[in-house]
Design a protein around this motif. Structure first.
Motif, PDB file in Angstrom:
ATOM      1  N   ASN A   1      -6.535 -18.790  -2.089  1.00  0.00           N
ATOM      2  CA  ASN A   1      -6.418 -18.200  -3.576  1.00  0.00           C
ATOM      3  C   ASN A   1      -4.887 -18.302  -3.810  1.00  0.00           C
ATOM      4  OD1 ASN A   1      -7.202 -17.097  -6.197  1.00  0.00           O
ATOM      5  ND2 ASN A   1      -6.270 -15.310  -5.497  1.00  0.00           N
ATOM      6  N   PHE A   2      -3.941 -17.980  -2.945  1.00  0.00           N
ATOM      7  CA  PHE A   2      -2.761 -17.633  -2.962  1.00  0.00           C
ATOM      8  C   PHE A   2      -2.081 -19.018  -3.410  1.00  0.00           C
ATOM      9  CE2 PHE A   2       1.662 -18.108  -1.769  1.00  0.00           C
ATOM     10  CZ  PHE A   2       2.623 -16.848  -2.660  1.00  0.00           C
ATOM     11  N   LEU A   3      -2.152 -19.997  -2.766  1.00  0.00           N
ATOM     12  CA  LEU A   3      -1.655 -21.198  -2.865  1.00  0.00           C
ATOM     13  C   LEU A   3      -2.078 -22.045  -4.153  1.00  0.00           C
ATOM     14  CD1 LEU A   3       0.368 -23.552  -1.691  1.00  0.00           C
ATOM     15  CD2 LEU A   3      -1.606 -24.227  -0.494  1.00  0.00           C
ATOM     16  N   CYS A   4      -3.553 -21.705  -4.592  1.00  0.00           N
ATOM     17  CA  CYS A   4      -4.003 -22.207  -5.734  1.00  0.00           C
ATOM     18  C   CYS A   4      -3.247 -21.839  -6.805  1.00  0.00           C
ATOM     19  CB  CYS A   4      -5.607 -21.781  -5.785  1.00  0.00           C
ATOM     20  SG  CYS A   4      -6.240 -21.931  -7.576  1.00  0.00           S
ATOM     21  N   MET A   5      -3.148 -20.240  -6.932  1.00  0.00           N
ATOM     22  CA  MET A   5      -2.516 -19.533  -7.990  1.00  0.00           C
ATOM     23  C   MET A   5      -0.953 -19.838  -7.974  1.00  0.00           C
ATOM     24  SD  MET A   5      -4.439 -17.908 -10.057  1.00  0.00           S
ATOM     25  CE  MET A   5      -6.101 -17.699  -9.802  1.00  0.00           C
ATOM     26  N   PHE A   6      -0.258 -20.312  -6.838  1.00  0.00           N
ATOM     27  CA  PHE A   6       0.981 -20.431  -6.985  1.00  0.00           C
ATOM     28  C   PHE A   6       1.250 -22.163  -7.573  1.00  0.00           C
ATOM     29  CE2 PHE A   6       4.801 -22.771  -5.012  1.00  0.00           C
ATOM     30  CZ  PHE A   6       5.784 -21.891  -5.244  1.00  0.00           C
ATOM     31  N   CYS A   7       0.378 -22.961  -7.082  1.00  0.00           N
ATOM     32  CA  CYS A   7       0.493 -24.196  -7.874  1.00  0.00           C
ATOM     33  C   CYS A   7       0.087 -24.233  -9.171  1.00  0.00           C
ATOM     34  CB  CYS A   7      -0.427 -25.322  -7.022  1.00  0.00           C
ATOM     35  SG  CYS A   7      -0.018 -25.464  -5.419  1.00  0.00           S
ATOM     36  N   PHE A   8      -0.826 -23.584  -9.528  1.00  0.00           N
ATOM     37  CA  PHE A   8      -1.227 -23.434 -11.109  1.00  0.00           C
ATOM     38  C   PHE A   8      -0.021 -22.884 -11.920  1.00  0.00           C
ATOM     39  CE2 PHE A   8      -2.861 -20.965 -14.553  1.00  0.00           C
ATOM     40  CZ  PHE A   8      -3.845 -21.974 -15.361  1.00  0.00           C
ATOM     41  N   TYR A   9       0.638 -21.949 -11.119  1.00  0.00           N
ATOM     42  CA  TYR A   9       1.683 -21.205 -11.897  1.00  0.00           C
ATOM     43  C   TYR A   9       3.107 -22.126 -11.992  1.00  0.00           C
ATOM     44  CZ  TYR A   9       5.785 -17.926 -12.050  1.00  0.00           C
ATOM     45  OH  TYR A   9       7.028 -17.268 -12.218  1.00  0.00           O
ATOM     46  N   LEU A  10       3.203 -23.024 -10.768  1.00  0.00           N
ATOM     47  CA  LEU A  10       4.339 -23.898 -10.832  1.00  0.00           C
ATOM     48  C   LEU A  10       4.073 -25.088 -11.857  1.00  0.00           C
ATOM     49  CD1 LEU A  10       6.736 -24.470  -8.888  1.00  0.00           C
ATOM     50  CD2 LEU A  10       5.457 -26.009  -7.649  1.00  0.00           C
ATOM     51  N   LYS A  11       2.910 -25.381 -12.133  1.00  0.00           N
ATOM     52  CA  LYS A  11       2.751 -26.210 -13.537  1.00  0.00           C
ATOM     53  C   LYS A  11       3.356 -25.888 -14.631  1.00  0.00           C
ATOM     54  CE  LYS A  11       1.108 -29.288 -16.310  1.00  0.00           C
ATOM     55  NZ  LYS A  11       1.848 -30.354 -16.498  1.00  0.00           N
ATOM     56  N   TYR A  12       3.112 -24.583 -15.264  1.00  0.00           N
ATOM     57  CA  TYR A  12       3.606 -23.928 -16.331  1.00  0.00           C
ATOM     58  C   TYR A  12       5.289 -23.829 -16.256  1.00  0.00           C
ATOM     59  CZ  TYR A  12      -1.095 -24.078 -17.774  1.00  0.00           C
ATOM     60  OH  TYR A  12      -2.465 -24.684 -18.202  1.00  0.00           O
ATOM     61  N   VAL A  13       5.610 -23.397 -14.940  1.00  0.00           N
ATOM     62  CA  VAL A  13       7.197 -23.406 -14.664  1.00  0.00           C
ATOM     63  C   VAL A  13       7.672 -24.440 -15.146  1.00  0.00           C
ATOM     64  CG1 VAL A  13       8.886 -22.652 -13.105  1.00  0.00           C
ATOM     65  CG2 VAL A  13       6.774 -21.027 -13.323  1.00  0.00           C
ATOM     66  N   ASN A  14       7.311 -25.417 -14.278  1.00  0.00           N
ATOM     67  CA  ASN A  14       8.009 -27.068 -14.736  1.00  0.00           C
ATOM     68  C   ASN A  14       7.847 -27.171 -16.222  1.00  0.00           C
ATOM     69  OD1 ASN A  14       6.621 -29.914 -15.038  1.00  0.00           O
ATOM     70  ND2 ASN A  14       8.536 -29.681 -14.139  1.00  0.00           N
ATOM     71  N   MET A  15       6.968 -26.932 -16.778  1.00  0.00           N
ATOM     72  CA  MET A  15       6.770 -27.277 -18.327  1.00  0.00           C
ATOM     73  C   MET A  15       7.752 -26.631 -19.144  1.00  0.00           C
ATOM     74  SD  MET A  15       3.657 -27.323 -21.123  1.00  0.00           S
ATOM     75  CE  MET A  15       2.413 -27.110 -19.861  1.00  0.00           C
ATOM     76  N   TYR A  16       7.680 -25.468 -18.891  1.00  0.00           N
ATOM     77  CA  TYR A  16       8.728 -24.353 -19.755  1.00  0.00           C
ATOM     78  C   TYR A  16      10.123 -24.496 -19.197  1.00  0.00           C
ATOM     79  CZ  TYR A  16       4.742 -23.219 -22.629  1.00  0.00           C
ATOM     80  OH  TYR A  16       3.484 -23.160 -23.153  1.00  0.00           O
ATOM     81  N   ALA A  17      10.258 -24.891 -18.055  1.00  0.00           N
ATOM     82  CA  ALA A  17      11.785 -24.855 -17.634  1.00  0.00           C
ATOM     83  C   ALA A  17      12.183 -26.340 -17.941  1.00  0.00           C
ATOM     84  CB  ALA A  17      11.812 -25.028 -16.105  1.00  0.00           C
TER      85      ALA A  17
END
Length: 330
Positions: A88-104
């Motif tokens: 679950n942690f890696l799933c949430m981290f990759c999911f979170y990373l997608k939006y961090v990339n977009m807004y960064a």
């Protein structure tokens, strides 16, 4: 059941279509995104002391894109195998990373546009000491983006404890109520897209106005044209990658929260939004194109002559090093 009511999977998008869409999109992005952003970091590191034109922001943009690209193999695996065995942690981290990339990416595209605009409008006010401010602006931006993107993973409920877990967009959305949903959507749209786009449009307009000034000399006109090309390219990336996503995001949020009762509307929204999300992911391989066509240092570094000079210098250094090591000790 009343006509128009949501009826489970009948009102959802075709899962096979979405899996193929994501897998194909991420596969297309992976290689050019990886090569392009690694080359970008190499070039900007070499020229970081030569240019004052937003290089700090370009480095941060390349880092944001590279971070997402490195997570794509796991995403491709998931959509091809329709299972997530990585926890679950890696799933949430990759999911979170997608939006961090977009807004960064949105944040640093705005910073690049503003910095290029200020450099051509006020060239004598920008020096090496002020360039250090870009580092603090970048750090502040990363903190703001990382904190602002926390709701994306936090709003996804994952109670599956089996080995074949669901992940990413397949996770259900937590119900936070209509008023909280409207507030969340409004803040995301206002500060994540509308305001940045207005800033880029303003920089473009002011740069165009400055090009029409009668007292501008040839050198100034050349710099302003280069700045305008970069700013307009940033605006094009906004419109291609981020506009479709942010236009469909409010409707998708409401559909996932079961706030849209029409089955046909829900199915259309849940089908079109992944297409918009795939377009948003394309920025990872489009940003290096911005660097190449709008940055002289990038073109020069990747030119055949410059590459040959770099190779000759490296060969000369290797020969000197080898000769030095081959001398007998006295």
């Amino acid at each position: 059941m009343p006509s128009g009511a949501v009826n489970g999977s009948d009102c959802d998008a075709d899962a096979k279509f979405l899996n193929y869409l994501y897998a194909i999109t991420y596969t297309i992005i992976l290689v050019p995104g990886l090569i392009g952003n690694v080359l970008a970091l190499w070039v900007f590191y070499a020229y970081i002391r030569e240019t004052k034109r937003a290089v700090i922001f370009m480095i941060n943009l390349a880092i944001a894109d590279l971070a997402q690209v490195l997570s794509l193999p796991l995403r491709i695996f998931y959509y091809l195998n329709e299972s997530w065995p990585f926890g679950n942690f890696l799933c949430m981290f990759c999911f979170y990373l997608k939006y961090v990339n977009m807004y960064a990416s949105i944040y640093f595209l705005v910073c690049i546009s503003v910095r290029r605009f200020l450099y051509v409008i006020y060239p004598f006010k920008f020096n090496d000491s002020k360039r250090n401010i870009d580092v603090y602006i970048s750090i502040t931006g990363w903190i703001a983006v990382c904190l602002s993107c926390l709701p994306f993973p936090l709003l996804r409920a994952n109670n599956n404890t089996t080995t074949n877990e669901k992940c990413f967009m397949d996770l259900p959305l937590k119900d936070i109520g209509v008023s909280n949903s409207i507030m969340t959507i409004t803040l995301a749209e206002l500060f994540g897209f509308a305001t940045p786009l207005l800033i880029v449009v303003y920089c473009s307009w002011k740069t165009i106005v400055s090009l029409r000034e009668p007292h501008s000399i040839a050198h100034d006109l050349g710099e302003k044209k280069k700045a305008l090309k970069m700013i307009l390219t940033c605006a094009v990336v906004f419109l291609i990658c981020f506009a479709p996503y942010h236009l469909s995001f409010p409707l998708h949020f409401l559909a996932k929260a079961d706030k849209i009762s029409s089955c046909s509307q829900r199915k259309a929204i849940l089908t079109l939004h992944p297409v918009a999300l795939s377009l948003a992911s394309m920025n990872s391989c489009l940003d290096p194109i911005i660097y190449y066509f709008t940055t002289d240092e990038f073109k020069r570094r990747l030119s055949r002559q410059d590459m040959a000079d770099s190779m000759e210098l490296q060969m000369y250094c290797n020969k000197v090093f080898a000769k030095k090591n081959s001398r007998p000790e006295l």
